[in-house]
Structures are given as C-alpha cells and as structure tokens.
Design an enzyme around this catalytic site. Structure first.
Site, PDB file in Angstrom:
ATOM      1  N   CYS A 165      -1.920  -3.437  -9.073  1.00 47.22           N
ATOM      2  CA  CYS A 165      -1.007  -4.478  -8.575  1.00 47.22           C
ATOM      3  C   CYS A 165      -1.358  -5.823  -9.216  1.00 47.22           C
ATOM      4  O   CYS A 165      -0.631  -6.354 -10.031  1.00 47.22           O
ATOM      5  CB  CYS A 165      -1.127  -4.608  -7.058  1.00 47.22           C
TER       6      CYS A 165
HETATM    7  N1  SAJ Z   1     -10.854  -9.268  -6.448  1.00 47.55           N
HETATM    8  C1  SAJ Z   1     -11.793 -10.216  -6.805  1.00 47.55           C
HETATM    9  N2  SAJ Z   1     -12.011 -11.264  -5.971  1.00 47.55           N
HETATM   10  C2  SAJ Z   1     -11.321 -11.403  -4.790  1.00 47.55           C
HETATM   11  C3  SAJ Z   1     -10.366 -10.422  -4.458  1.00 47.55           C
HETATM   12  C4  SAJ Z   1     -10.154  -9.361  -5.290  1.00 47.55           C
HETATM   13  O1  SAJ Z   1     -12.445 -10.116  -7.847  1.00 47.55           O
HETATM   14  O2  SAJ Z   1     -11.574 -12.366  -4.064  1.00 47.55           O
HETATM   15  C5  SAJ Z   1     -10.598  -8.151  -7.358  1.00 47.55           C
HETATM   16  C6  SAJ Z   1     -10.879  -6.803  -6.723  1.00 47.55           C
HETATM   17  O3  SAJ Z   1     -12.222  -6.442  -6.911  1.00 47.55           O
HETATM   18  C7  SAJ Z   1      -9.932  -5.896  -7.500  1.00 47.55           C
HETATM   19  C8  SAJ Z   1      -8.750  -6.798  -7.807  1.00 47.55           C
HETATM   20  O4  SAJ Z   1      -9.217  -8.138  -7.661  1.00 47.55           O
HETATM   21  O5  SAJ Z   1     -10.526  -5.463  -8.692  1.00 47.55           O
HETATM   22  C9  SAJ Z   1      -7.574  -6.582  -6.876  1.00 47.55           C
HETATM   23  O6  SAJ Z   1      -8.099  -6.631  -5.587  1.00 47.55           O
HETATM   24  P1  SAJ Z   1      -7.151  -6.825  -4.282  1.00 47.55           P
HETATM   25  O7  SAJ Z   1      -8.040  -7.124  -3.123  1.00 47.55           O
HETATM   26  O8  SAJ Z   1      -6.069  -7.755  -4.568  1.00 47.55           O
HETATM   27  O9  SAJ Z   1      -6.650  -5.340  -4.005  1.00 47.55           O
HETATM   28  P2  SAJ Z   1      -5.393  -4.553  -4.532  1.00 47.55           P
HETATM   29  O10 SAJ Z   1      -5.260  -4.541  -5.983  1.00 47.55           O
HETATM   30  O11 SAJ Z   1      -5.478  -3.252  -3.822  1.00 47.55           O
HETATM   31  O12 SAJ Z   1      -4.179  -5.419  -3.988  1.00 47.55           O
HETATM   32  C10 SAJ Z   1      -3.470  -4.995  -2.879  1.00 47.55           C
HETATM   33  C11 SAJ Z   1      -2.172  -5.709  -3.018  1.00 47.55           C
HETATM   34  N3  SAJ Z   1      -1.192  -5.086  -2.190  1.00 47.55           N
HETATM   35  C12 SAJ Z   1       0.065  -5.002  -2.662  1.00 47.55           C
HETATM   36  O13 SAJ Z   1       0.383  -5.367  -3.772  1.00 47.55           O
HETATM   37  C13 SAJ Z   1       1.048  -4.434  -1.742  1.00 47.55           C
HETATM   38  C14 SAJ Z   1      -2.299  -7.170  -2.641  1.00 47.55           C
HETATM   39  O14 SAJ Z   1      -0.992  -7.729  -2.430  1.00 47.55           O
HETATM   40  C15 SAJ Z   1      -3.053  -7.329  -1.374  1.00 47.55           C
HETATM   41  O15 SAJ Z   1      -3.150  -8.713  -1.039  1.00 47.55           O
HETATM   42  C16 SAJ Z   1      -4.435  -6.762  -1.592  1.00 47.55           C
HETATM   43  O16 SAJ Z   1      -4.237  -5.335  -1.737  1.00 47.55           O
HETATM   44  C17 SAJ Z   1      -5.360  -7.059  -0.431  1.00 47.55           C
HETATM   45  O17 SAJ Z   1      -5.173  -8.106   0.214  1.00 47.55           O
HETATM   46  O18 SAJ Z   1      -6.304  -6.272  -0.242  1.00 47.55           O
END
Ligand code: SAJ
Length: 457
Positions: free
Chosen positions: A287
C-alpha cells in the site's frame, strides 16, 4: 414536479434502483466479491455476516477450494467464520466469471500494483471489469475497492461497463469505496472501520451505502468516485510522507549525535497537533510504497509535479542502503569487512507481527548484503522461507531457529523487523554486535548500534 418521495429519495424514481434497494433491505440480494485476497475474503465474510448470500469469484482455484471447504487462508479471517457461513449457505466461491450474471452487486477487490516503470498497473482491474461487462445486466451495482488514482472509476471502469449500451446511474449502478484493510490489526477490521463511498450518481451512492450498511458499522458518503479515490490516496500519502520525514530526521540525528527515538517519544507527548511516526529500514507492503505514486502519476497528466511524494519516495527508498552502511560501519568497529562476515537478519516481514515479506525493505537490505559478500542467515517466526524467485539474491533461504549459540556465533545481528515475540534482551546478551533499526533494544549497550542514534544510546 417530482413528488416529495422521489426528490428526497432518488432511488424511488428509478425502478431498477428501487428493486435493488428492496432486495438489499430484505437481504435477498445476491452479492459478489471479485478477488478473494486480504481485502476480498474479509469483505465476503462480512457480507455473509450481514445476511447476504455471498459469492466469491477468484482466478485461483486454491482460494476457491479453501472457501468451499470452509477454510480461511487469511490470518485475520478465522476458519470458523468461513466454515460457519459456508454451512449456513451464505458463502461460496467459484472460478467461473459467468456467475456474475446472477449477482445483484459486485465488489471488485483486485490488486493495483506499480509496473517496473513506477506507472500504475490497472491490468487486474481492467481484466475484472471486462469480465463483469460480459455479464452485466440492468439493475446491478458494481463497486471498485482497489486503491487507484482519482478518475479510474469514471474514466476506465465506466466506459468498459457501458460498452454493451447500458448507462451507469440509469441502467446499472457504479461506485468507488476504498479498501481500508490493515493486515494483522487486532482492533480495526472490515466491520468497524468507517467505509467511504462515492457513487457515479446520488442513486449509486445511496445503493452502495445500503449494501455496506448491512455489514459495516459506519458508512461515509462523498460526492463522487473521484473524491473517494482521492481520500484513500491522501490517507496513504500522508503516511508515506511522514515516514519519509522521520527517516530523514533519523539521518540528521545520526549526524547530530541525538537519538531520534528519544526525540519522537518525547514529541509524542504533545496531546494535539502531532502524530508519531518511526524510522525504519524503508517502506514495505503493498500500500504505502505504491499508492502515492498512483497520485503523482495522475497529476503529471495535468502538468503538476507532486514533489512531496517524489521526495518521500527518494528518502524512504534510500533507507535500505543506509542500513547496509550502518551494518558495515558496525562490523568495521570489529575490523570486519562485510565480505565473509556472518550477518543474522532478525525479522524479514515488511512490518512486525505479520507474515508478508512482499516489498519488504528487509529483503532489499539482505539482497545488498548478499551482493557485498556477507554470509547471510535470517530468523523470522512468521516467515518460514524466502523462495529464490522472490528476491534479487535468487537463493532459497529458510528461517533459522534463534538460539543463544547462533547469536554468539554470528559476527553481527541486524534487527530489521521487530516482531514482538522475540526476546531482544536475550539477543543483546548473547550477540557480539547488534544493529537495531526498529528501537527494539531498550537498554543501551556498547555493542548495540541503532539507526538514528549515536552508539550506546
Ligand atoms: N513504517 C515505518 N514507520 C512508521 C510506520 C510504518 O517505517 O512509523 C513502515 C512499516 O514498517 C512498513 C511500511 O512503513 O514497512 C508500511 O507500514 P504501515 O504501518 O503503513 O502498514 P501497511 O502497509 O499495512 O498499511 C496499511 C494501510 N492500510 C490500507 O491501505 C487500507 C494504511 O492505510 C494503514 O494506515 C496502515 O496499514 C496502518 O495504519 O497500519
């Protein structure tokens, strides 16, 4: 002069819409979900829970077989749900696209990746819509859920569906509603995350809201599919840009001799106007690293350069290389070159406590270490193996059991994904050298090097 009812309720003014609305209200509508992945299967289960006879359609016979056998293959969907709704006759699956003809509503939940050229790849959406168009009949409601750029529903989906002569908003109904599934999230799920819905016409919006209202606690109407498409891109671009910001802050802190983790933790005490993000080895998943580039690609068409998105992509994309340098510097303190040194990677999934390593920055770090001649091993309780054809190094790897002996043997342990199930105190106790990219190690130690912090922090 339209009577009060029709002006207040546009559905009543269209007999096809009124008929569908009645079926939705009586739960006699047959609902379909095209694409039974981490979005489609939970949605199909929630539609079944909402009382609808639900049919999943997928190209993968394995998925179809699992559903029809009452088994789930998605961590967030319990087998008991699939089996229960299967037994109640409210859930089934098929690979046969002709089944679309008997459906009253069809939700499209197929992937929207990027091509190698970083351009949107709508091939899965187009293929699904072309298939639906073959069987489209008056009165059906089609909803696209796949994350995409503003204008996809109106410019790509609608013309394909209207090719047979039916008109959206009159003969069939069309809307966009972004998926908001967060794999592994134990608090937020398909039932309780508010669902944004934008229809091609008010009638389309109303019907889509009536469908979701049976299964989702909160439905949020917006004025068009474009707005709904843009809502999702804002949500994920917000994350990508803020993660890029905090990753750049980590690089600054590295140079300033400050712990970025201490800075973010203290900033997070601000009860308003701030939301913490944390540095990491890069941006993984299907995403956040991808969605913002759907927006920057689209706005290029109208001569606009989305500089925040491009810059965040550059900063986040450079993090794996920075982590490799961090590991190289740490080995250097032991007069060890990367080449020939044994490096144990802790955590390869793209984020903690999940099993998905697609687009994981940890894999990029491993590929670069392999290219530099390091002797790699990894431990990830959620990822048993990394097939050779799923990463650049092209070698089959299996998760090695995490033991004190292993920790004491390797030259360096690199924490790339901080799964909660790992005992990081034990890692620090037994390992000779630790590079921590997730602030998993809470007590400073001279042999622990952290991303975004001076040694010993
Ligand atoms: N990450 C960081 N630092 C942060 C947060 C995330 O490095 O502070 C990295 C994570 O390790 C990962 C990537 O970013 O590699 C994405 O992480 P994510 O927490 O955004 O997780 P995703 O990719 O599963 O995103 C989903 C998304 N859901 C949808 O698109 C419907 C996102 O919109 C959500 O906000 C996110 O989950 C969430 O909040 O967990």
């Amino acid at each position: 002069m339209p009577d009060a009812l029709t002006s207040q309720n546009p559905v009543a003014a269209n007999s096809l819409a009124a008929a569908l609305s009645d079926k939705l209200a009586r739960r006699t509508a047959k609902v379909g979900v095209v694409g039974l992945g981490y979005v489609g299967l939970p949605l199909a289960v929630e539609f079944a829970r909402g009382g609808f006879e639900t049919l999943g359609i997928d190209l993968d016979p394995g998925k179809v077989e699992s559903v029809n056998a009452g088994r789930s293959y998605i961590r967030d969907v319990p087998d008991t749900d699939v089996a229960g709704f299967r037994a109640a006759g409210r859930l089934s699956a098929t690979t046969d696209p002709a089944a679309v003809a008997v459906l009253d509503t069809i939700n499209i939940c197929v992937p929207t990746p990027l091509r190698k050229t970083r351009d949107p790849d709508l091939s899965f959406v187009v293929s699904a819509v072309e298939t639906i168009a073959q069987y489209l009949r008056p009165g059906q409601l089609v909803i696209l859920e796949s994350t995409t750029y503003p204008g996809t529903t109106d410019e790509i989906v609608r013309p394909l569906l209207e090719k047979q002569g039916l008109v959206a908003g009159r003969d069939f109904f069309l809307a966009f509603s972004p998926e908001r599934v967060d794999p592994g999230n134990e608090t937020w799920n398909t039932r309780n995350v508010p669902k944004v819905v934008g229809g091609h016409t008010p009638v389309c919006t109303r019907l889509a809201c009536e469908l979701y209202s049976a299964s989702v606690a909160t439905v949020v109407e917006v004025s068009s599919p474009r707005v709904a498409e843009m809502v999702k891109l804002l949500e994920n671009t917000f994350r990508a840009v803020n993660i890029g910001l905090v990753n750049e802050l980590a690089l600054m802190c590295d140079r300033l001799g400050i712990s970025v983790w201490e800075v973010v933790e203290a900033a997070a005490t601000k009860p308003f106007g701030f939301m913490p993000f944390y540095p990491g080895p890069g941006l993984g998943g299907h995403c956040i690293p991808i969605d913002p580039f759907y927006l920057s690609w689209k706005v290029k068409e109208v001569g606009f350069e989305a500089r925040f998105i491009e810059l965040a992509g550059y900063v986040n994309g450079a993090m794996p290389q920075h982590v490799v340098h961090k590991i190289s510097d740490a080995l250097n303190t032991r007069a060890l070159p990367v080449r020939g040194s044994s490096v144990l990677i802790l955590g390869v999934a793209y984020k903690r406590d999940i099993d998905d390593f697609r687009e994981s920055p940890a894999i990029d770090v491993m590929a670069e270490l392999d290219r530099r001649g390091a002797r790699l091993s990894y431990h990830d309780p959620y990822v048993a193996r990394i097939p050779a054809d799923e990463w650049a190094a092209g070698i089959d790897m299996e998760s090695t059991p995490l033991t004190p002996e292993l920790l004491a043997t390797v030259d360096c342990v690199a924490i790339l994904t901080d799964h909660r199930s790992i005992d990081y105190d034990a890692v620090v106790r037994h390992a000779r050298l630790v590079v921590d990219c997730r602030n998993a190690v809470k007590r400073p130690a001279p042999h622990v090097f952290k991303l975004g912090a001076p040694t010993g922090c």
